[in-house]
Design an enzyme around this catalytic site. Structure first.
Site, PDB file in Angstrom:
ATOM      1  N   TYR A   1      82.430  98.523 -72.467  1.00  0.00           N
ATOM      2  CA  TYR A   1      81.718  99.350 -73.348  1.00  0.00           C
ATOM      3  C   TYR A   1      82.782 100.293 -74.180  1.00  0.00           C
ATOM      4  O   TYR A   1      82.208 100.533 -75.356  1.00  0.00           O
ATOM      5  CB  TYR A   1      80.899 100.386 -72.520  1.00  0.00           C
ATOM      6  CG  TYR A   1      79.642 101.024 -73.046  1.00  0.00           C
ATOM      7  CD1 TYR A   1      78.486 100.307 -73.679  1.00  0.00           C
ATOM      8  CD2 TYR A   1      79.907 102.284 -73.538  1.00  0.00           C
ATOM      9  CE1 TYR A   1      77.430 100.868 -74.330  1.00  0.00           C
ATOM     10  CE2 TYR A   1      78.944 102.912 -74.309  1.00  0.00           C
ATOM     11  CZ  TYR A   1      77.805 102.094 -74.700  1.00  0.00           C
ATOM     12  OH  TYR A   1      76.758 102.959 -75.431  1.00  0.00           O
ATOM     13  N   GLU A   2      83.765 100.842 -73.480  1.00  0.00           N
ATOM     14  CA  GLU A   2      84.724 101.894 -74.257  1.00  0.00           C
ATOM     15  C   GLU A   2      85.651 101.191 -75.312  1.00  0.00           C
ATOM     16  O   GLU A   2      86.335 101.825 -75.838  1.00  0.00           O
ATOM     17  CB  GLU A   2      85.620 102.679 -73.079  1.00  0.00           C
ATOM     18  CG  GLU A   2      84.884 103.552 -72.543  1.00  0.00           C
ATOM     19  CD  GLU A   2      83.898 103.036 -71.555  1.00  0.00           C
ATOM     20  OE1 GLU A   2      84.115 102.239 -70.776  1.00  0.00           O
ATOM     21  OE2 GLU A   2      82.721 103.732 -71.122  1.00  0.00           O
TER      22      GLU A   2
ATOM     23  N   VAL B   1      83.202  90.651 -69.033  1.00  0.00           N
ATOM     24  CA  VAL B   1      81.799  91.156 -68.544  1.00  0.00           C
ATOM     25  C   VAL B   1      81.266  90.179 -67.813  1.00  0.00           C
ATOM     26  O   VAL B   1      80.784  89.034 -68.502  1.00  0.00           O
ATOM     27  CB  VAL B   1      80.980  91.814 -69.765  1.00  0.00           C
ATOM     28  CG1 VAL B   1      79.810  92.602 -69.347  1.00  0.00           C
ATOM     29  CG2 VAL B   1      81.752  92.598 -70.742  1.00  0.00           C
ATOM     30  N   ILE B   2      80.644  90.493 -66.675  1.00  0.00           N
ATOM     31  CA  ILE B   2      79.945  89.273 -65.937  1.00  0.00           C
ATOM     32  C   ILE B   2      78.572  89.880 -65.622  1.00  0.00           C
ATOM     33  O   ILE B   2      78.299  90.847 -65.130  1.00  0.00           O
ATOM     34  CB  ILE B   2      80.809  89.171 -64.684  1.00  0.00           C
ATOM     35  CG1 ILE B   2      82.171  88.663 -64.671  1.00  0.00           C
ATOM     36  CG2 ILE B   2      79.956  88.100 -63.707  1.00  0.00           C
ATOM     37  CD1 ILE B   2      83.007  88.576 -63.502  1.00  0.00           C
TER      38      ILE B   2
ATOM     39  N   THR C   1      70.566  92.936 -63.691  1.00  0.00           N
ATOM     40  CA  THR C   1      69.951  93.775 -64.799  1.00  0.00           C
ATOM     41  C   THR C   1      70.573  93.745 -66.183  1.00  0.00           C
ATOM     42  O   THR C   1      71.454  92.796 -66.313  1.00  0.00           O
ATOM     43  CB  THR C   1      70.146  95.507 -64.421  1.00  0.00           C
ATOM     44  OG1 THR C   1      71.538  95.759 -64.548  1.00  0.00           O
ATOM     45  CG2 THR C   1      70.020  95.914 -62.923  1.00  0.00           C
TER      46      THR C   1
ATOM     47  N   HIS D   1      72.221  95.726 -67.837  1.00  0.00           N
ATOM     48  CA  HIS D   1      73.411  96.246 -67.926  1.00  0.00           C
ATOM     49  C   HIS D   1      74.479  95.415 -68.953  1.00  0.00           C
ATOM     50  O   HIS D   1      74.851  95.783 -70.007  1.00  0.00           O
ATOM     51  CB  HIS D   1      73.783  96.975 -66.711  1.00  0.00           C
ATOM     52  CG  HIS D   1      74.858  97.753 -67.041  1.00  0.00           C
ATOM     53  ND1 HIS D   1      74.890  99.092 -67.573  1.00  0.00           N
ATOM     54  CD2 HIS D   1      76.499  97.703 -66.606  1.00  0.00           C
ATOM     55  CE1 HIS D   1      75.830  99.716 -67.458  1.00  0.00           C
ATOM     56  NE2 HIS D   1      76.940  99.045 -67.188  1.00  0.00           N
TER      57      HIS D   1
ATOM     58  N   PHE E   1      88.723  89.725 -80.519  1.00  0.00           N
ATOM     59  CA  PHE E   1      87.654  89.753 -79.615  1.00  0.00           C
ATOM     60  C   PHE E   1      87.982  88.709 -78.336  1.00  0.00           C
ATOM     61  O   PHE E   1      87.824  87.655 -78.385  1.00  0.00           O
ATOM     62  CB  PHE E   1      86.308  89.438 -80.149  1.00  0.00           C
ATOM     63  CG  PHE E   1      85.224  89.408 -79.193  1.00  0.00           C
ATOM     64  CD1 PHE E   1      84.815  90.651 -78.545  1.00  0.00           C
ATOM     65  CD2 PHE E   1      84.628  88.356 -78.859  1.00  0.00           C
ATOM     66  CE1 PHE E   1      83.781  90.868 -77.418  1.00  0.00           C
ATOM     67  CE2 PHE E   1      83.525  88.313 -77.964  1.00  0.00           C
ATOM     68  CZ  PHE E   1      83.089  89.468 -77.459  1.00  0.00           C
TER      69      PHE E   1
ATOM     70  N   ARG F   1      87.999  80.917 -67.576  1.00  0.00           N
ATOM     71  CA  ARG F   1      88.441  81.319 -68.818  1.00  0.00           C
ATOM     72  C   ARG F   1      89.929  81.865 -68.854  1.00  0.00           C
ATOM     73  O   ARG F   1      90.125  82.727 -69.869  1.00  0.00           O
ATOM     74  CB  ARG F   1      87.395  81.848 -69.602  1.00  0.00           C
ATOM     75  CG  ARG F   1      86.288  80.776 -70.121  1.00  0.00           C
ATOM     76  CD  ARG F   1      85.018  81.483 -70.297  1.00  0.00           C
ATOM     77  NE  ARG F   1      84.121  80.410 -70.780  1.00  0.00           N
ATOM     78  CZ  ARG F   1      83.426  79.465 -70.095  1.00  0.00           C
ATOM     79  NH1 ARG F   1      83.811  79.508 -68.659  1.00  0.00           N
ATOM     80  NH2 ARG F   1      82.716  78.583 -70.570  1.00  0.00           N
TER      81      ARG F   1
END
Ligand code: INI
Length: 154
Positions: free
Chosen positions: A57-58, A81-82, A86, A88, A113, A127
């Protein structure tokens, strides 16, 4: 017809690599991959600055600062990011992708990216240097090529 292509020689280039502390067991493998790509393509170790950051997120905001600093030819963003139970995941992954693209667009500096976004840990492992290659290697190789390409375009 004439064709322009970036080329893979990274000699003399300076790169920043943003690395998340979240999921570091995966992300450190991406960093190993990135390091391999820099070595393979002639980027000197002293011309690569690694910056550890809390989470994906940062990444976007920090990437923009680095790209705008004038100290680097490109910024490589590495994270993982897994998906959990939720929403999130969607906010974290979506924000990372959007702001990384925006940092590149706003600054004119390649911001790459290298954040993997997966349904589960198995997909992340695939990956990070196993079945599906190493996305960190690909990200660093892309950064080198984009720096060379931008030199031709401007
Ligand atoms: N950050 C990640 O980089 N990967 C994740 O999988 C993740 N999950 O699952 O929550 C994650 N969350 C933290 C987030 O990036 C921020 O650091 C936090 O929300 C503080 O702003």
């Amino acid at each position: 017809m004439k064709e322009i292509r970036g080329g893979k020689n990274g000699a003399g280039q300076r790169h920043a690599v943003l690395v998340t502390q979240w999921n570091d067991f995966i992300v450190n493998r991406l960093l190993d991959g990135a390091q391999g790509a820099f070595e393979d393509h002639g980027v000197a170790a002293e011309d690569v600055q690694v910056i550890r950051i809390p989470g994906a997120y940062e990444i976007g905001a920090a990437a923009k600062k680095l790209a705008a600093s004038g100290r680097y030819d490109a910024v490589v963003c590495l994270g993982c990011v897994i998906r959990g139970a939720t929403a999130h995941f969607d906010y974290v992954a979506g924000t990372a992708a959007r702001l990384i693209a925006q940092a590149a667009y706003d600054t004119g500096v390649p911001v790459i990216f290298g954040v993997i976004t997966t349904e589960n840990i198995e997909q992340a492992i695939e990956r990070a240097g196993t079945k599906a290659g190493n996305k960190g290697y690909e990200a660093a190789a892309t950064a080198i090529e984009m720096v060379n390409l931008y030199q031709h375009l401007s």
